[in-house]
Design an enzyme around this catalytic site. Structure first.
Site, mmCIF file in Angstrom:
data_model
loop_
_atom_site.group_PDB
_atom_site.id
_atom_site.type_symbol
_atom_site.label_atom_id
_atom_site.label_comp_id
_atom_site.label_asym_id
_atom_site.label_seq_id
_atom_site.Cartn_x
_atom_site.Cartn_y
_atom_site.Cartn_z
ATOM 1 N N LYS A 27 0.837 -1.206 0.000
ATOM 2 C CA LYS A 27 0.000 0.000 0.000
ATOM 3 C C LYS A 27 0.868 1.250 0.000
ATOM 4 O O LYS A 27 0.653 2.175 -0.795
ATOM 5 C CB LYS A 27 -0.912 -0.021 1.231
ATOM 6 C CG LYS A 27 -2.114 0.873 1.122
ATOM 7 C CD LYS A 27 -2.974 0.783 2.383
ATOM 8 C CE LYS A 27 -3.704 -0.549 2.458
ATOM 9 N NZ LYS A 27 -4.324 -0.776 3.781
ATOM 10 N N ARG A 97 -3.069 3.274 8.472
ATOM 11 C CA ARG A 97 -3.410 2.117 7.637
ATOM 12 C C ARG A 97 -2.307 1.071 7.598
ATOM 13 O O ARG A 97 -1.140 1.410 7.428
ATOM 14 C CB ARG A 97 -3.686 2.586 6.198
ATOM 15 C CG ARG A 97 -4.533 3.835 6.105
ATOM 16 C CD ARG A 97 -4.609 4.376 4.683
ATOM 17 N NE ARG A 97 -5.226 3.449 3.761
ATOM 18 C CZ ARG A 97 -5.232 3.620 2.447
ATOM 19 N NH1 ARG A 97 -4.621 4.679 1.907
ATOM 20 N NH2 ARG A 97 -5.820 2.744 1.669
ATOM 21 N N GLY A 106 -8.054 -7.224 3.854
ATOM 22 C CA GLY A 106 -8.940 -7.272 5.009
ATOM 23 C C GLY A 106 -8.397 -8.014 6.219
ATOM 24 O O GLY A 106 -9.102 -8.185 7.203
ATOM 25 N N MET A 108 -5.592 -7.236 8.074
ATOM 26 C CA MET A 108 -5.012 -6.398 9.126
ATOM 27 C C MET A 108 -5.896 -5.163 9.325
ATOM 28 O O MET A 108 -6.928 -5.024 8.704
ATOM 29 C CB MET A 108 -3.591 -6.022 8.758
ATOM 30 C CG MET A 108 -2.664 -7.224 8.780
ATOM 31 S SD MET A 108 -0.970 -6.774 8.506
ATOM 32 C CE MET A 108 -1.021 -6.175 6.850
ATOM 33 N N ARG A 341 -3.332 -1.592 -6.587
ATOM 34 C CA ARG A 341 -2.489 -2.792 -6.554
ATOM 35 C C ARG A 341 -2.912 -3.692 -7.710
ATOM 36 O O ARG A 341 -3.994 -3.521 -8.267
ATOM 37 C CB ARG A 341 -2.658 -3.538 -5.228
ATOM 38 C CG ARG A 341 -4.070 -4.034 -5.017
ATOM 39 C CD ARG A 341 -4.269 -4.705 -3.683
ATOM 40 N NE ARG A 341 -5.687 -4.768 -3.386
ATOM 41 C CZ ARG A 341 -6.219 -4.764 -2.169
ATOM 42 N NH1 ARG A 341 -5.443 -4.689 -1.122
ATOM 43 N NH2 ARG A 341 -7.517 -4.836 -2.007
ATOM 44 N N HIS A 457 -4.641 -45.614 -5.255
ATOM 45 C CA HIS A 457 -5.246 -46.067 -6.509
ATOM 46 C C HIS A 457 -6.322 -45.088 -6.977
ATOM 47 O O HIS A 457 -6.322 -44.630 -8.119
ATOM 48 C CB HIS A 457 -5.832 -47.455 -6.307
ATOM 49 C CG HIS A 457 -6.506 -48.010 -7.524
ATOM 50 N ND1 HIS A 457 -7.858 -47.875 -7.746
ATOM 51 C CD2 HIS A 457 -6.001 -48.649 -8.599
ATOM 52 C CE1 HIS A 457 -8.162 -48.433 -8.892
ATOM 53 N NE2 HIS A 457 -7.055 -48.921 -9.438
ATOM 54 N N SER A 773 11.825 -44.649 -20.607
ATOM 55 C CA SER A 773 10.814 -43.798 -19.997
ATOM 56 C C SER A 773 10.962 -43.990 -18.496
ATOM 57 O O SER A 773 10.869 -45.111 -17.991
ATOM 58 C CB SER A 773 9.426 -44.218 -20.461
ATOM 59 O OG SER A 773 8.457 -43.467 -19.758
ATOM 60 N N CYS A 869 7.225 -40.865 -17.348
ATOM 61 C CA CYS A 869 5.797 -41.053 -17.205
ATOM 62 C C CYS A 869 5.544 -41.230 -15.729
ATOM 63 O O CYS A 869 6.448 -41.487 -14.968
ATOM 64 C CB CYS A 869 5.310 -42.254 -18.006
ATOM 65 S SG CYS A 869 6.133 -43.777 -17.554
ATOM 66 N N TYR A 889 10.668 -35.730 -23.545
ATOM 67 C CA TYR A 889 9.239 -35.508 -23.321
ATOM 68 C C TYR A 889 8.843 -35.858 -21.894
ATOM 69 O O TYR A 889 9.572 -36.556 -21.194
ATOM 70 C CB TYR A 889 8.400 -36.312 -24.311
ATOM 71 C CG TYR A 889 8.426 -37.801 -24.079
ATOM 72 C CD1 TYR A 889 7.511 -38.414 -23.227
ATOM 73 C CD2 TYR A 889 9.372 -38.612 -24.713
ATOM 74 C CE1 TYR A 889 7.548 -39.777 -23.005
ATOM 75 C CE2 TYR A 889 9.418 -39.978 -24.495
ATOM 76 C CZ TYR A 889 8.503 -40.560 -23.647
ATOM 77 O OH TYR A 889 8.535 -41.904 -23.410
HETATM 78 P P1 ADP Z 1 -7.694 -2.239 3.709
HETATM 79 O O1 ADP Z 1 -6.279 -2.615 3.592
HETATM 80 O O2 ADP Z 1 -8.468 -3.113 4.615
HETATM 81 O O3 ADP Z 1 -8.338 -2.006 2.376
HETATM 82 P P2 ADP Z 1 -7.300 0.578 3.883
HETATM 83 O O4 ADP Z 1 -6.129 1.074 4.658
HETATM 84 O O5 ADP Z 1 -7.155 0.546 2.426
HETATM 85 O O6 ADP Z 1 -7.703 -0.831 4.471
HETATM 86 O O7 ADP Z 1 -8.537 1.448 4.268
HETATM 87 C C1 ADP Z 1 -9.847 1.098 3.915
HETATM 88 C C2 ADP Z 1 -10.580 2.276 3.347
HETATM 89 O O8 ADP Z 1 -10.539 3.361 4.232
HETATM 90 C C3 ADP Z 1 -10.009 2.806 2.065
HETATM 91 O O9 ADP Z 1 -10.440 2.085 0.966
HETATM 92 C C4 ADP Z 1 -10.599 4.196 2.036
HETATM 93 O O10 ADP Z 1 -11.891 4.193 1.523
HETATM 94 C C5 ADP Z 1 -10.617 4.556 3.490
HETATM 95 N N1 ADP Z 1 -9.463 5.417 3.769
HETATM 96 C C6 ADP Z 1 -8.226 5.063 4.112
HETATM 97 N N2 ADP Z 1 -7.428 6.145 4.220
HETATM 98 C C7 ADP Z 1 -8.195 7.200 3.922
HETATM 99 C C8 ADP Z 1 -7.962 8.609 3.844
HETATM 100 N N3 ADP Z 1 -6.761 9.126 4.074
HETATM 101 N N4 ADP Z 1 -8.983 9.387 3.517
HETATM 102 C C9 ADP Z 1 -10.206 8.869 3.278
HETATM 103 N N5 ADP Z 1 -10.491 7.577 3.324
HETATM 104 C C10 ADP Z 1 -9.499 6.736 3.654
HETATM 105 MG MG MG Z 2 -7.726 -0.917 0.995
#
Ligand code: ADP
Ligand code: MG
Ligand code: MG
Length: 920
Positions: A27, A97, A106, A108, A341, A457, A773, A869, A889
């Site tokens: 990220k 984040r 999702g 962490m 990503r 088998h 073979s 084989c 082969y």
């Molecule tokens: P995950 O890895 O679970 O997707 P993120 O860190 O991407 O978590 O955060 C989830 C959501 O939170 C992002 O998709 C975004 O919509 C919102 N978010 C994160 N940072 C910001 C920010 N600086 N401003 C506004 N929304 C944010």
């Molecule tokens: Mg995200």
């Protein structure tokens, strides 16, 4: 100066970039790279994964110099934005984040709207002239921070929130007004105080530290660990923490938040794909707060921003040369990108996207070929269970042969055939299968066994047939006399519907909805590129014309192994086979063999016709003869029963004779007994019959105008003399038959190298053999001294020792304690095997015998044709090894042919670019 641990992005060029995933996490690297590309990204800074590892090393305390770096970056952020964290008039709010090197969607934690407290919320309300927005942000923050940082689960807050909606008659969150939200904030804080006996932390700097550490800790939550384990991600990478200025999608109707893909991740179609919500924040879209809109509807609702989003994401795709999975927020008609990503996708989509991107000149064909794991292709060749279906999963066995199947449970091969002929779909359920079950397996949609491993088998035969199989499911208790099985307190009777997922090993009650495989045009194009690159030829193991046709459809360039014994298990043949075996004189034996000859000849004709001139390697009879006879114990029971009911004397006598012969043929170690070429040497008439069938069929098919190319393979040779003895017979029959029929065609006689002695003396054997073979199933068995049928248990143990208690074998807890022995260990045991040697060739041991066999063989016969084989022929890693040591082969089950074709192409591409693999 100490190493840099914090990297700023925004307000000009970022300090990091997209290549720094190791230290910035995916990220953070994405945010830096987007900043550098001039894409609008709210500014912020990334605390590196190294800081996370320091946090763990110092048991939850971050070193002072890292803290200082964080503070300096925070000041810089405040300068760039022109707001201060905790400023009661104009507060800076940030998101905190998580983000590690490999995306773990999702798994962490992330906290939004940090910096709010009782004072700053007022400042935000006044400054924005939007109290509703300010308190909406505060209630979100209170809930998220409590959940992620204070360990007070979100559910508690959601209950209060829902109560409020009910009280106010509000259908959705957006229907609540400022006062409601303000009231909620009060209730949320009260809940924290009541439950945690402390006030919600009001100091934004304290909030920031606590959130940062919570994100570090989320690297080691159970979800994340489990995800890493199942996806093969190392545990010691750590997560980065991104502290980023908030932008607000929840300020009103010109605000929104959304997620999307640049192409359809399910089909690969080049279409904008995703969802968004107006007046909402981050998690709302995925949390199902309201029903999100399709992203294409944004074109009408917010046309200017939509165009900008299209432009930016197209630019990102071009830059990364791959589908992008992106997250964005719109604040007051202004677009901000928050994440990008490479998108995860189905195999079908992966193929389509790779092919399209080559056409769009975004990537080269070579790059396209490296974008898929060969293994993945399997998904395209079998039906799958509809991922949206709700399933009653009752047990899990070994995922022995992929795909999905559904049908009525049957417990005997005969019943399977009977019902299948009536047009019913059946699943054959057995304790374990044996060659007697072949006809039942052949008609079944899927096979379920309670015993046996990945090379039992059932597993081997099912894979060859391309049939779904779940093997070794010890949670089911099969009773083949009452025709039912027990599982977790439930009983499944004959005729009850069950479903199998051979890709995951799941056993499901009822009819699971299936989706048929779609062989798209893109797949054909993709495979043709693979074919143009590879040097290894790919053949199939096939015993029947039907297998052969499937193999051809999947691109096989010949049959590498036709096991002739499978042909004798058919109902009309087994009695003749038994007659042959029971014969006491050569005359009687030849009489029985002459009945088998025309049948066997027809088998081969069918194969030649399908293969149209491609080589067909036919292995002479290999298994010990007792496999064709009834079991000794069963016969004994039968005789006793017949005697009890005073059955006809002659019937009893016949059974007794049979029993006598079975006892005579009994061997303590049949796998090392009278089998393979030893059979043909001991009973030359068997070899003669098979050779006649092979060459007469070839003559007949040649007469039909179809080219033929038989290759006769002598099994289980360990000495050159054995090869010579058998070859003499085969060549004599071949020459005589061709003369008699006045036909000529190319043919060869070679051997299977499947015993260590054969590999070691390959130079001598090659003087007699036209081709080798490598039968790596038996070669693995005999090199390790592991019985293929009995080694499942300890091989599993050898592979998983690091997870197990060295004393009792129970699974260890996270802290390395054993719940059974009540001992905590300081280190894990070493795994003795890294992989199942029957599935992936043991390159260090067995592989060296193969390498030696090739070298020695070619030393006395340059240009000796060499193949492999057995199960390993369809395993990508093993295929790469076969390429490296110069085989001609590989031969594998028909359904693995496309996998082997791609693996063979990738082997060439990897060789060109040393050290450069595909995706991990
Ligand atoms: P995950 O890895 O679970 O997707 P993120 O860190 O991407 O978590 O955060 C989830 C959501 O939170 C992002 O998709 C975004 O919509 C919102 N978010 C994160 N940072 C910001 C920010 N600086 N401003 C506004 N929304 C944010
Ligand atoms: Mg995200
Ligand atoms: Mg063998």
């Amino acid at each position: 100066m100490a190493a840099k641990r914090v990297f700023f992005f925004g307000g000009g060029k970022a300090e990091g970039n997209g290549a720094m995933k190791d230290i910035l996490g995916g990220k953070g690297a994405g945010l830096a790279e987007m900043t550098n590309l001039g894409v609008p990204v709210p500014p912020g800074f990334t605390i590196s994964t190294e800081a996370c590892n320091l946090y763990y090393r110092y048991r939850g305390k971050l070193p002072q110099d890292v803290k200082a770096e964080i503070s300096a970056n925070l000041s810089k952020l405040e300068r760039v934005i022109g707001k201060k964290l905790g400023d009661p008039k104009n507060p800076l709010l940030v998101s905190v984040r998580s983000g590690s090197k490999f995306s773990m969607p999702g798994m962490m934690d992330t906290v939004l709207n940090l910096g709010l407290n009782d004072k700053t919320v007022e400042g935000l309300a006044q400054k924005s002239r939007n109290p509703r927005f300010a308190y909406d942000s505060y209630r979100r923050f209170l809930m998220m921070f409590s959940d992620v940082v204070l360990d007070l689960p979100k559910g508690n807050f959601v209950d209060i929130f829902d109560e409020k909606k009910l009280e106010r008659g509000a259908a959705y969150d957006v229907d609540l007004v400022a006062e409601d939200l303000m009231d909620l904030c009060g209730k949320f804080k009260a809940l924290v105080k009541e439950r945690l006996k402390r006030e919600f932390p009001q100091d934004p700097l304290v909030q920031l530290e606590l959130a940062r550490d919570a994100v570090f800790r989320s690297w080691n939550n159970d979800r994340a660990k489990y995800y890493r384990k199942t996806n093969g991600i190392p545990d010691d990478l750590g997560t980065a923490v991104n502290v980023q200025a908030m932008v607000f999608g929840n300020m009103g109707d010109d605000c929104a938040t959304g997620v999307g893909f640049t192409r359809n991740p399910a089909t690969g179609a080049k279409e904008f794909y995703g969802e968004y919500l107006v007046n909402a924040q981050g998690e709302d879209v995925v949390a199902g707060t309201r029903t999100p809109h399709q992203i294409r509807d944004m074109k009408k609702a917010l046309p200017r921003v939509f165009d900008q989003l299209m432009r930016i994401t197209a630019k990102l795709e071009k830059h990364y040369k791959d589908v992008q999975d992106f997250e964005f927020t719109i604040e007051g008609n202004t677009l901000y990108m928050l994440q990008t990503r490479n998108g995860k996708r189905t195999t079908a989509a992966a193929v389509k996207i790779a092919v399209d991107m080559v056409k769009e000149k975004l990537i080269t064909k070579e790059e396209a070929l490296l974008r898929l794991e060969p293994q993945q292709i399997d998904q395209l060749l079998h039906p799958v269970i509809d991922p949206k279906a709700r399933l009653d999963v009752v047990a899990r066995g070994l995922p022995a042969s992929p795909g999905a199947a559904t049908g009525a449970a049957v417990f005997h091969a005969e019943r399977a055939v009977e019902w299948a002929t009536e047009g019913k779909d059946v699943i054959l359920v057995r304790k374990e299968t044996s060659p007697d079950d072949i006809h039942g397996m052949d008609v079944a949609r899927g096979i379920l066994t309670a015993k046996g491993g990945m090379t039992s088998h059932a597993a081997v035969v099912a894979r060859q047939m391309g049939k779904t199989c779940v093997a070794g499911c010890d949670a089911i208790d099969v009773d083949e006399t009452t025709n039912r099985f027990m599982v977790g307190g439930k009983i499944v009777h004959e005729g009850d519907f069950i479903s199998l997922n051979g890709t995951t090993g799941e056993v499901i009650l009822g009819k699971a909805p299936l989706i048929a495989p779609a062989m798209t045009g893109a797949f054909g194009v993709f495979m043709s590129w693979a074919d143009a690159v590879r040097r290894l030829k790919v053949r199939a193991n096939a015993d029947t014309p039907r297998d052969a046709r499937v193999a051809r459809d999947f691109g096989a360039e010949g049959i590498g192994l036709c096991r002739t014994e499978h042909m004798f298990f058919a109902e009309d043949r087994i009695p003749i086979m038994q007659e042959m075996i029971l014969a006491r004189t050569m005359e009687n034996r030849e009489a029985a063999l002459s009945k088998l000859l025309p049948m066997q000849r027809d088998d081969f004709k069918g194969l030649y016709r399908e293969m149209k001139g491609y080589p067909v390697t036919i292995r002479l009879l290999d298994p010990p003869l007792h496999e064709f006879l009834p079991k000794r114990e069963e016969l004994m029971v039968e005789v006793t029963k017949l005697e009890l009911i005073h059955a006809d004397r002659s019937i009893i006598e016949e059974k007794k004779r049979l029993l006598e012969r079975v006892e005579e043929l009994h061997e303590f170690n049949p796998m090392l007994g009278l089998r393979g070429c030893r059979l043909g040497i001991y009973y030359p008439e068997i070899t003669r019959m098979q050779a006649r069938a092979i060459f007469e069929a070839a003559c007949d098919v040649t007469r039909e105008g179809i080219r033929v190319h038989p290759e006769v393979m002598i099994p289980l040779v360990s000495m050159a003399g054995e090869m010579r003895a058998q070859k003499e017979i085969v060549v004599a029959v071949a020459e005589e038959t061709m003369r008699r029929h006045k036909k000529k065609f190319p043919y060869t006689v070679g051997t299977m190298i499947e015993l260590p002695r054969a590999a070691v003396t390959a130079d001598e054997i090659a003087t007699e053999a036209d081709f080798f073979s490598f039968g790596t199933n038996d070669l693995t068995q005999t090199t390790f001294g592991f019985s293929r049928d009995d080694s499942g248990k300890f091989i599993q143990n050898y592979m998983n020792r690091s997870e197990l208690c060295p004393q009792c074998g129970a699974k260890l807890e996270k802290d390395l304690s054993c719940a059974v022995c009540k001992v905590t260990y300081t280190k894990r045991a070493e795994n003795i095997l890294q992989a199942d040697v029957f599935a992936t060739l043991d390159q260090v041991g067995v592989g060296q015998l193969v390498r030696m066999g090739v070298e020695k063989g070619r030393s006395t016969r340059p240009g000796l044709k060499v193949g492999i084989c057995g199960e390993h022929g369809g395993d990508p890693k093993s295929v790469e090894f076969c390429h490296r040591i110069g085989l001609d082969y590989v031969s594998c089950s028909p359904y693995r042919v496309p996998i082997a074709r791609l693996a063979a192409a990738q082997a060439v591409l990897r060789e060109k670019k040393p050290g450069k693999g595909g995706k991990k």
